[in-house]
Design a protein around this motif. Structure first.
Motif, PDB file in Angstrom:
ATOM      1  N   THR B  50       0.838  -1.203   0.000  1.00 45.04           N
ATOM      2  CA  THR B  50       0.000   0.000   0.000  1.00 45.04           C
ATOM      3  C   THR B  50       0.870   1.248   0.000  1.00 45.04           C
ATOM      4  OG1 THR B  50      -1.599  -1.193   1.329  1.00 45.04           O
ATOM      5  CG2 THR B  50      -1.937   1.148   1.128  1.00 45.04           C
ATOM      6  N   ALA B  51       1.963   1.186   0.790  1.00 44.10           N
ATOM      7  CA  ALA B  51       2.869   2.330   0.852  1.00 44.10           C
ATOM      8  C   ALA B  51       3.462   2.607  -0.525  1.00 44.10           C
ATOM      9  CB  ALA B  51       3.975   2.060   1.865  1.00 44.10           C
ATOM     10  N   VAL B  52       3.822   1.539  -1.232  1.00 43.35           N
ATOM     11  CA  VAL B  52       4.399   1.707  -2.566  1.00 43.35           C
ATOM     12  C   VAL B  52       3.376   2.298  -3.530  1.00 43.35           C
ATOM     13  CG1 VAL B  52       5.428   0.490  -4.523  1.00 43.35           C
ATOM     14  CG2 VAL B  52       5.991  -0.211  -2.191  1.00 43.35           C
ATOM     15  N   ILE B  53       2.156   1.691  -3.510  1.00 45.74           N
ATOM     16  CA  ILE B  53       1.133   2.142  -4.445  1.00 45.74           C
ATOM     17  C   ILE B  53       0.727   3.593  -4.182  1.00 45.74           C
ATOM     18  CG2 ILE B  53      -1.251   1.740  -5.225  1.00 45.74           C
ATOM     19  CD1 ILE B  53      -0.804  -1.198  -4.718  1.00 45.74           C
ATOM     20  N   SER B  54       0.778   3.982  -2.894  1.00 45.83           N
ATOM     21  CA  SER B  54       0.369   5.346  -2.572  1.00 45.83           C
ATOM     22  C   SER B  54       1.316   6.379  -3.205  1.00 45.83           C
ATOM     23  CB  SER B  54       0.315   5.549  -1.059  1.00 45.83           C
ATOM     24  OG  SER B  54       1.611   5.558  -0.530  1.00 45.83           O
ATOM     25  N   LEU B  55       2.480   5.928  -3.617  1.00 45.79           N
ATOM     26  CA  LEU B  55       3.434   6.841  -4.265  1.00 45.79           C
ATOM     27  C   LEU B  55       3.385   6.710  -5.786  1.00 45.79           C
ATOM     28  CD1 LEU B  55       6.495   6.226  -1.908  1.00 45.79           C
ATOM     29  CD2 LEU B  55       4.836   8.090  -1.795  1.00 45.79           C
ATOM     30  N   MET B  56       2.345   6.013  -6.268  1.00 44.99           N
ATOM     31  CA  MET B  56       2.285   5.749  -7.706  1.00 44.99           C
ATOM     32  C   MET B  56       0.996   6.252  -8.328  1.00 44.99           C
ATOM     33  SD  MET B  56       3.610   1.898  -8.077  1.00 44.99           S
ATOM     34  CE  MET B  56       5.293   1.570  -8.536  1.00 44.99           C
ATOM     35  N   SER B  64      -0.415  -1.862 -13.338  1.00 43.30           N
ATOM     36  CA  SER B  64       0.937  -1.457 -12.947  1.00 43.30           C
ATOM     37  C   SER B  64       0.908   0.054 -12.729  1.00 43.30           C
ATOM     38  CB  SER B  64       1.954  -1.801 -14.025  1.00 43.30           C
ATOM     39  OG  SER B  64       1.682  -1.049 -15.180  1.00 43.30           O
ATOM     40  N   GLY B  65       1.983   0.587 -12.176  1.00 42.89           N
ATOM     41  CA  GLY B  65       1.957   2.006 -11.844  1.00 42.89           C
ATOM     42  C   GLY B  65       3.219   2.738 -12.211  1.00 42.89           C
ATOM     43  N   GLU B  66       3.106   4.058 -12.112  1.00 44.44           N
ATOM     44  CA  GLU B  66       4.237   4.909 -12.424  1.00 44.44           C
ATOM     45  C   GLU B  66       4.533   5.727 -11.178  1.00 44.44           C
ATOM     46  OE1 GLU B  66       4.818   8.524 -15.479  1.00 44.44           O
ATOM     47  OE2 GLU B  66       3.508   6.919 -16.150  1.00 44.44           O
ATOM     48  N   PHE B  67       5.785   5.795 -10.786  1.00 49.41           N
ATOM     49  CA  PHE B  67       6.165   6.481  -9.558  1.00 49.41           C
ATOM     50  C   PHE B  67       5.953   7.985  -9.687  1.00 49.41           C
ATOM     51  CE2 PHE B  67       9.204   8.484  -6.689  1.00 49.41           C
ATOM     52  CZ  PHE B  67       8.922   7.814  -5.516  1.00 49.41           C
ATOM     53  N   ILE B  68       5.214   8.587  -8.736  1.00 53.26           N
ATOM     54  CA  ILE B  68       4.991  10.028  -8.827  1.00 53.26           C
ATOM     55  C   ILE B  68       5.280  10.729  -7.505  1.00 53.26           C
ATOM     56  CG2 ILE B  68       3.310  10.043 -10.709  1.00 53.26           C
ATOM     57  CD1 ILE B  68       1.164  10.296  -8.425  1.00 53.26           C
ATOM     58  N   GLY B  69       5.971  10.056  -6.578  1.00 51.79           N
ATOM     59  CA  GLY B  69       6.304  10.700  -5.307  1.00 51.79           C
ATOM     60  C   GLY B  69       5.064  10.922  -4.453  1.00 51.79           C
ATOM     61  N   PHE B  70       5.015  12.064  -3.787  1.00 54.21           N
ATOM     62  CA  PHE B  70       3.930  12.294  -2.838  1.00 54.21           C
ATOM     63  C   PHE B  70       2.704  12.960  -3.458  1.00 54.21           C
ATOM     64  CE2 PHE B  70       7.461  11.490  -0.030  1.00 54.21           C
ATOM     65  CZ  PHE B  70       6.880  10.731   0.959  1.00 54.21           C
ATOM     66  N   GLY B  71       2.617  12.905  -4.779  1.00 52.93           N
ATOM     67  CA  GLY B  71       1.518  13.556  -5.497  1.00 52.93           C
ATOM     68  C   GLY B  71       0.139  13.154  -4.996  1.00 52.93           C
ATOM     69  N   ASN B  72      -0.045  11.835  -4.716  1.00 54.01           N
ATOM     70  CA  ASN B  72      -1.353  11.377  -4.245  1.00 54.01           C
ATOM     71  C   ASN B  72      -1.699  11.976  -2.888  1.00 54.01           C
ATOM     72  OD1 ASN B  72      -2.075   9.686  -6.401  1.00 54.01           O
ATOM     73  ND2 ASN B  72      -0.641   8.136  -5.660  1.00 54.01           N
ATOM     74  N   PHE B  73      -0.704  12.001  -2.015  1.00 51.52           N
ATOM     75  CA  PHE B  73      -0.932  12.568  -0.678  1.00 51.52           C
ATOM     76  C   PHE B  73      -1.282  14.047  -0.795  1.00 51.52           C
ATOM     77  CE2 PHE B  73       1.428   8.775   0.400  1.00 51.52           C
ATOM     78  CZ  PHE B  73       0.801   8.361   1.559  1.00 51.52           C
ATOM     79  N   GLU B  74      -0.527  14.720  -1.685  1.00 51.15           N
ATOM     80  CA  GLU B  74      -0.763  16.145  -1.902  1.00 51.15           C
ATOM     81  C   GLU B  74      -2.204  16.363  -2.367  1.00 51.15           C
ATOM     82  OE1 GLU B  74       1.493  19.086  -4.754  1.00 51.15           O
ATOM     83  OE2 GLU B  74       2.880  17.871  -3.565  1.00 51.15           O
ATOM     84  N   ILE B 286      -5.103   7.528   1.030  1.00 55.48           N
ATOM     85  CA  ILE B 286      -6.143   7.713   2.051  1.00 55.48           C
ATOM     86  C   ILE B 286      -6.031   6.630   3.118  1.00 55.48           C
ATOM     87  CG2 ILE B 286      -8.636   7.812   2.472  1.00 55.48           C
ATOM     88  CD1 ILE B 286      -8.968   8.830  -0.396  1.00 55.48           C
ATOM     89  N   ALA B 287      -5.754   5.385   2.673  1.00 57.00           N
ATOM     90  CA  ALA B 287      -5.629   4.284   3.631  1.00 57.00           C
ATOM     91  C   ALA B 287      -4.516   4.559   4.632  1.00 57.00           C
ATOM     92  CB  ALA B 287      -5.370   2.977   2.892  1.00 57.00           C
ATOM     93  N   TRP B 288      -3.382   5.047   4.141  1.00 61.43           N
ATOM     94  CA  TRP B 288      -2.272   5.341   5.057  1.00 61.43           C
ATOM     95  C   TRP B 288      -2.608   6.483   5.997  1.00 61.43           C
ATOM     96  CZ3 TRP B 288       1.891   3.329   7.147  1.00 61.43           C
ATOM     97  CH2 TRP B 288       2.401   2.172   6.570  1.00 61.43           C
ATOM     98  N   LEU B 289      -3.274   7.498   5.466  1.00 63.55           N
ATOM     99  CA  LEU B 289      -3.652   8.626   6.321  1.00 63.55           C
ATOM    100  C   LEU B 289      -4.627   8.164   7.406  1.00 63.55           C
ATOM    101  CD1 LEU B 289      -3.965  11.373   3.572  1.00 63.55           C
ATOM    102  CD2 LEU B 289      -2.268  11.275   5.412  1.00 63.55           C
ATOM    103  N   LEU B 290      -5.537   7.253   7.012  1.00 60.93           N
ATOM    104  CA  LEU B 290      -6.488   6.719   7.993  1.00 60.93           C
ATOM    105  C   LEU B 290      -5.755   5.949   9.092  1.00 60.93           C
ATOM    106  CD1 LEU B 290      -9.404   6.069   8.914  1.00 60.93           C
ATOM    107  CD2 LEU B 290      -9.356   4.102   7.411  1.00 60.93           C
TER     108      LEU B 290
END
Lengths: 284, 317
Positions: B50-56, B64-74, B286-290
Motif C-alpha cells: 500500500t505504501a508503494v502504491i500510494s506513491l504511484m 501497474s503504476g508509475e512512480f509520482i512521489g507524494f503527489g497522491n498525498f498532496e 487515504i488508507a495510510w492517512l487513515l
C-alpha cells in the motif's frame, strides 16, 4: 458463583423494579427495529407511507419473500449458500489453526516464543482497510476475483483467535498433563490432540461462534472482491437496495430473510456466546 | 517440561528419541506457521505494498503504476472531500462512542444484580450484535426517512418539526451513530459487566456499612475498579469507530455519502476513490492517512482515558 456470595452482599445487589424496568426498556428498544421490519416486510410499499399504519403484521410477507428469492438480480439462495460456506470454513479453520498456535505459544518452549507472540498481538492493531487495495490487485493477479476463495483464504486464521486460545490454554491446560503425555510416549501432535484439544473445547466453541458471526456480517471485502453473480448475503442485500429502493417492503422482507438464519443460531448458542464474551473480558 | 532433557549429549539417544527431540524442537514452529503465513501474505505484504502504491499513479487496466512521489498525498490533503470525511468520521465516532459507553455502563450496572433469568437478560442485550450491520443500516435508514420515517412521525406527535435525517449533516451523523449504538451497546455492556462481576463484593458491603448510597458506591467503587476494562472498551471502539464503512455506505441508495458528502467517512471515501474512481494510488494514500489517524488518536485516547479515569479514582478516595 452468585449463590456463594455472602448474604450482606446479596442484599446490596438485590434488583428493584427499576432494574427490571430499565432492562425491559432495553429489550423493547432492541426488538422494535425487527418488529417494524416485519410490519413493513409483510405489507406493501404503501405501508411505509401510511400514517395510520397498522401495528399488526400484514399478510404479504410470503409474497414479498418470494419476490426476493425469485429475483434474478439478488441470487438469494446462492448468497445464502455462499454465506454458509464462507462463515463455516473461516470459523472452522480459525479455530483449528488458532488452537494449534495457542497450544504452542501457551505451553511449548521454543526460541522466539515471546517475541513472536508479541508480533501476533501487534498485528491486531492493524486496520483491514490499510491493505485492501494491494490485496485486490493481488487477487486480480491470481484470477481469484469473484471467487469465494478470495474471501475465505485471507481470513483462515486471525490474530485475535491466536491470542484468545493462548490466553485460555495458559490457564486451562496444566503443564503436568503435557509432560505426562510426553512421558507416555505421545508425540507432539498426539499430545495436542489428546490433551490440548479437550481442554480447549469451551474457548474453541466461543471462538467458532464469534468468528462465524464476524464472517457472516463482513461487508467491505466481499463487496470489493465478489460480484453480483456470486455474492454473500450482505452483498446481495446491498444490491437489493440499489436496484429496488422504492419497494421498501421487498427490501425489508429481504433483510428479514437474511437476518433470520443468524437469529436462529443465536437462540441456540447465544448462551455460549454470552459466557465467552464475559470470560474474554475478565482476562483481557 | 519435555525440553529439560536438552542438556544431555545427543549421541546417547536412539533414533526414536532423536526423532522425539526433533519433534519437540520443530513442532512449535509448525503450529504457529499458518498464522504467520496467512498474515504475511494477506496482511503484512499488502500493507507494505500500500505504501508503494500510494506513491504511484496506478493504472488499473495495465495493473501497474508509475512512480509520482507524494503527489497522491498532496492531492488527497488538498481535497475538500477528505477533510469533510475526517470531520464526519470524528463526529459520527463521538456521537456513537460517548453515549454508547455511558449507556453500556448503565446497562452493565443493571445486569450486575441478582437477577431472575440472568442468562435471558444477558442474551437479550447481545441480540442486536448478531445482526448484520448492512441489515441494521437498511432498517434504520427507513426508520430515519426524511418524509415518512417513523421517527419523524413520532416527533410530529409531540409537535416537533420533521428532522432532515438525510440532508442535514449533524442529523445524518446522529442517525448513523444510532445504528452503531444499536449493534454495539449490548456487546460492550457484557464486557463491562464481566469486569464488574470481578469487583470484590466486600468492597460494596464495607461501603454500605459506612453509609454510602447506590450512586456513591457506583462512582467510588465500581467505576475505578473496572478501569482497565473501560480503557480496553474505549480503545477498541475508537479503532472500530474510525473505520466505519458499512452503515454510511448503506444509508442511502447511492452509497456515496450524501449529495454534499454529509455522511462521507474516511473509509467510505477510500472505497469510492479506489473502486468508484478506480484511482488506487489515491485510495492507498487515504488508507495510510487513515492508519496514521487511528494510531495518533488511539494513543491520544489511551493517554486521556488513563488521566480521566485515574483522576476520578483519586476524587473517589
Amino acid at each position: 458463583m452468585a449463590r456463594s456470595r455472602k448474604h450482606g452482599a446479596a442484599n446490596i445487589q438485590r434488583p428493584t423494579w427499576f432494574v427490571y424496568g430499565a432492562l425491559a426498556a432495553v429489550l423493547v428498544a432492541s426488538l422494535f427495529p425487527f418488529y417494524w421490519t416485519l410490519l413493513i416486510g409483510s405489507g406493501d410499499s404503501s405501508t411505509l407511507r401510511d400514517p395510520n399504519m397498522s401495528w399488526i403484521p400484514g399478510g404479504n410477507f410470503i409474497d414479498n419473500a418470494m419476490r426476493v428469492i425469485e429475483n434474478p438480480a439478488v441470487n438469494f439462495w446462492k448468497a445464502l449458500g455462499n454465506s454458509i460456506i464462507v462463515s463455516t470454513t473461516v470459523a472452522l479453520s480459525t479455530v483449528v489453526l488458532s488452537t494449534l498456535a495457542g497450544f504452542a505459544f501457551a505451553k511449548l518452549r521454543f526460541k522466539g516464543n515471546g517475541v513472536l507472540y508479541v508480533a501476533v498481538i501487534a498485528t491486531m492493531a492493524v486496520p483491514v482497510q490499510l491493505g485492501i487495495v494491494p490485496l485486490y490487485i493481488l487477487m486480480a493477479e491470481y484470477g481469484w476475483t469473484g471467487t469465494l476463495g478470495a474471501v475465505i483464504v485471507p481470513a483462515l486464521v486471525t490474530a485475535f483467535g491466536v491470542f484468545w486460545m493462548t490466553q485460555y490454554l495458559q490457564q486451562a491446560l496444566p503443564t503436568e498433563l503435557i509432560e505426562a503425555a510426553r512421558v507416555d510416549g505421545c508425540n507432539m501432535i498426539r499430545t495436542f490432540w489428546h490433551v490440548a484439544v479437550p481442554a480447549a473445547r469451551p474457548a474453541a466453541s466461543m471462538l467458532f461462534l464469534f468468528t462465524f458471526v464476524t464472517a457472516w456480517n463482513n461487508f467491505l471485502w466481499p463487496l470489493i472482491i465478489l460480484d453480483q453473480s456470486n455474492p454473500t448475503l450482505p452483498v446481495a442485500l446491498s444490491m437489493l437496495q440499489a436496484n429496488y429502493f422504492v419497494d421498501y417492503s421487498l427490501v425489508l422482507a429481504g433483510v428479514l430473510l437474511a437476518t433470520v438464519p443468524l437469529l436462529i443460531l443465536f437462540v441456540f448458542t447465544g448462551r455460549q456466546l454470552v459466557t465467552g464474551i464475559m470470560q474474554g473480558a475478565l482476562k483481557g | 517440561m519435555a525440553s529439560t532433557h536438552v542438556d544431555a549429549p545427543a549421541q546417547k539417544y536412539t533414533l526414536r528419541q532423536r526423532l522425539g527431540r526433533l519433534d519437540v524442537k520443530a513442532s512449535p514452529y509448525l503450529y504457529i506457521a499458518p498464522f504467520f503465513l496467512v498474515f504475511g501474505i494477506f496482511g503484512l505484504f499488502p500493507i507494505a505494498y500500500t505504501a508503494v502504491i500510494s506513491l504511484m499513479d496506478w493504472d488499473t487496466i495495465r495493473n501497474s503504476g508509475e512512480f509520482i512521489g507524494f503527489g497522491n498525498f498532496e492531492y488527497v490533503l488538498n481535497d475538500r472531500k477528505f477533510w469533510i470525511a475526517i470531520r464526519n468520521t470524528f463526529s459520527i465516532f463521538a456521537l456513537s462512542t460517548i453515549p454508547q459507553l455511558i449507556i453500556a455502563t448503565f446497562i452493565a450496572a443493571m445486569l450486575d444484580h441478582h437477577l431472575k433469568a440472568r442468562t435471558f437478560w444477558r442474551m437479550s442485550v447481545l441480540l442486536p450484535y448478531v445482526v448484520m450491520p448492512v441489515a441494521v443500516a437498511l432498517i434504520f435508514s427507513q426508520l430515519f426517512a426524511d418524509e415518512y420515517g417513523i421517527f419523524n412521525q413520532w416527533l410530529g406527535m409531540i409537535g416537533i418539526d420533521a428532522v432532515q435525517w438525510h440532508k442535514d449533516p449533524l442529523a445524518s451523523h446522529w442517525a448513523i451513530a444510532t445504528m452503531v449504538n444499536f449493534r454495539w451497546t449490548g456487546y460492550n455492556a457484557l464486557i463491562l459487566l464481566a469486569a464488574m462481576q470481578a469487583v470484590p463484593r466486600e468492597l460494596y458491603e464495607a461501603s454500605a456499612i459506612d453509609g454510602a448510597g447506590k450512586l456513591r458506591r457506583f462512582f467510588s467503587i465500581t467505576l475505578p475498579q473496572i478501569r482497565p476494562t473501560a480503557i480496553f472498551v474505549i480503545i477498541t471502539s475508537t479503532i472500530g469507530g474510525l473505520q466505519i464503512f458499512d452503515e454510511p455506505r448503506m444509508y442511502d441508495t447511492t452509497g456515496n455519502g450524501g449529495a454534499d458528502q454529509q455522511w462521507l467517512t474516511v473509509a467510505l471515501h477510500m472505497y469510492n476513490t479506489g473502486w468508484g474512481e478506480l484511482n488506487f494510488g489515491r485510495a492507498s494514500a487515504i488508507a495510510w492517512l487513515l492508519f496514521l489517524l487511528i494510531v495518533v488518536f488511539g494513543l491520544l485516547n489511551f493517554w486521556l482515558t488513563r488521566r480521566l479515569v485515574s483522576s476520578d479514582n483519586t476524587k473517589g478516595k
